[in-house]
Design a protein around this motif. Sequence first.
Motif, PDB file in Angstrom:
ATOM      1  N   THR A   1       0.810  -1.226   0.000  1.00  0.00           N
ATOM      2  CA  THR A   1       0.000   0.000   0.000  1.00  0.00           C
ATOM      3  C   THR A   1       0.840   1.271   0.000  1.00  0.00           C
ATOM      4  OG1 THR A   1      -0.251  -0.115   2.402  1.00  0.00           O
ATOM      5  CG2 THR A   1      -2.022  -1.060   1.064  1.00  0.00           C
ATOM      6  N   ASP A   2       2.010   1.246   0.634  1.00  0.00           N
ATOM      7  CA  ASP A   2       2.852   2.439   0.629  1.00  0.00           C
ATOM      8  C   ASP A   2       3.315   2.780  -0.792  1.00  0.00           C
ATOM      9  OD1 ASP A   2       2.624   2.857   3.357  1.00  0.00           O
ATOM     10  OD2 ASP A   2       4.425   1.695   3.828  1.00  0.00           O
TER      11      ASP A   2
ATOM     12  N   THR B   1       2.659   6.067  -5.595  1.00  0.00           N
ATOM     13  CA  THR B   1       2.395   6.127  -7.031  1.00  0.00           C
ATOM     14  C   THR B   1       1.190   7.020  -7.310  1.00  0.00           C
ATOM     15  OG1 THR B   1       3.277   3.882  -7.268  1.00  0.00           O
ATOM     16  CG2 THR B   1       1.968   4.739  -9.096  1.00  0.00           C
ATOM     17  N   ALA B   2       0.147   6.862  -6.519  1.00  0.00           N
ATOM     18  CA  ALA B   2      -1.055   7.688  -6.687  1.00  0.00           C
ATOM     19  C   ALA B   2      -0.732   9.161  -6.455  1.00  0.00           C
ATOM     20  CB  ALA B   2      -2.143   7.223  -5.724  1.00  0.00           C
TER      21      ALA B   2
ATOM     22  N   TYR C   1      -4.988   4.013  -8.619  1.00  0.00           N
ATOM     23  CA  TYR C   1      -4.117   3.540  -7.539  1.00  0.00           C
ATOM     24  C   TYR C   1      -4.741   3.733  -6.164  1.00  0.00           C
ATOM     25  CZ  TYR C   1      -0.425   2.487 -10.817  1.00  0.00           C
ATOM     26  OH  TYR C   1       0.303   1.927 -11.827  1.00  0.00           O
ATOM     27  N   TYR C   2      -5.458   4.839  -5.962  1.00  0.00           N
ATOM     28  CA  TYR C   2      -6.146   5.025  -4.679  1.00  0.00           C
ATOM     29  C   TYR C   2      -7.193   3.929  -4.477  1.00  0.00           C
ATOM     30  CZ  TYR C   2      -4.057   9.668  -4.049  1.00  0.00           C
ATOM     31  OH  TYR C   2      -3.189  10.718  -3.868  1.00  0.00           O
TER      32      TYR C   2
ATOM     33  N   LEU D   1      -9.670  10.390  -3.027  1.00  0.00           N
ATOM     34  CA  LEU D   1     -10.755  10.056  -3.962  1.00  0.00           C
ATOM     35  C   LEU D   1     -11.901  11.053  -3.829  1.00  0.00           C
ATOM     36  CD1 LEU D   1     -10.766   6.165  -3.773  1.00  0.00           C
ATOM     37  CD2 LEU D   1     -10.355   7.553  -5.812  1.00  0.00           C
ATOM     38  N   ALA D   2     -12.236  11.391  -2.596  1.00  0.00           N
ATOM     39  CA  ALA D   2     -13.315  12.361  -2.375  1.00  0.00           C
ATOM     40  C   ALA D   2     -12.988  13.685  -3.065  1.00  0.00           C
ATOM     41  CB  ALA D   2     -13.534  12.580  -0.878  1.00  0.00           C
TER      42      ALA D   2
END
Length: 170
Positions: free
Chosen positions: A30-31, A36-37, A52-53, A70-71
């Motif tokens: 996840t890191d 990347t995101a 990616y998120y 994302l929000a």
Amino acid sequence: DLCKVYLRLDQPKHALDVYKEALEEFPDETDLLLATARTHDMVYEQDLAMIYYRKVLQINPVCIEAIASLASNFFYLDKTEVALKFYQRLVEMGESSAELWNNLGMCCFHASQYDMTLSCLQKALHLAEDEVAAEIMYNIGQVGIGIGDLGLAYQSLKVAISINPKHGEA
């Protein structure tokens, strides 16, 4: 660490190449996915960042950074109903900050949920420090204009300027 060096040298494409190689070996890290995101966000590739998120949330459904990002992305894509659900999810998880309540309030406003808009902005104002309070008062002013309450708009914009005389928008 090599990616951080590339980012400091303002070479995000090279950093993305390194992240891509690392993700081939560690696809569920996840890191790496978050980094990347973030980098895709930095180079204005929101579509890729959102992919990616979402991958992060598949692995860790309570990742605050991924949910908030994302929000924010959905809000700026004018998908306020979707953004609203992500912001509400953060509140349900126990998160509470002036910025979160401000964003939630503005989502409610853009989603025409006026009843919740001012209460969210009031919560944001209660939690805010001066720097953020001016922005929240500005947003309350914009809500006032949007709902036709020019008295509210005028007073809110005056307060925003009194908190921060350099607040250009107000």
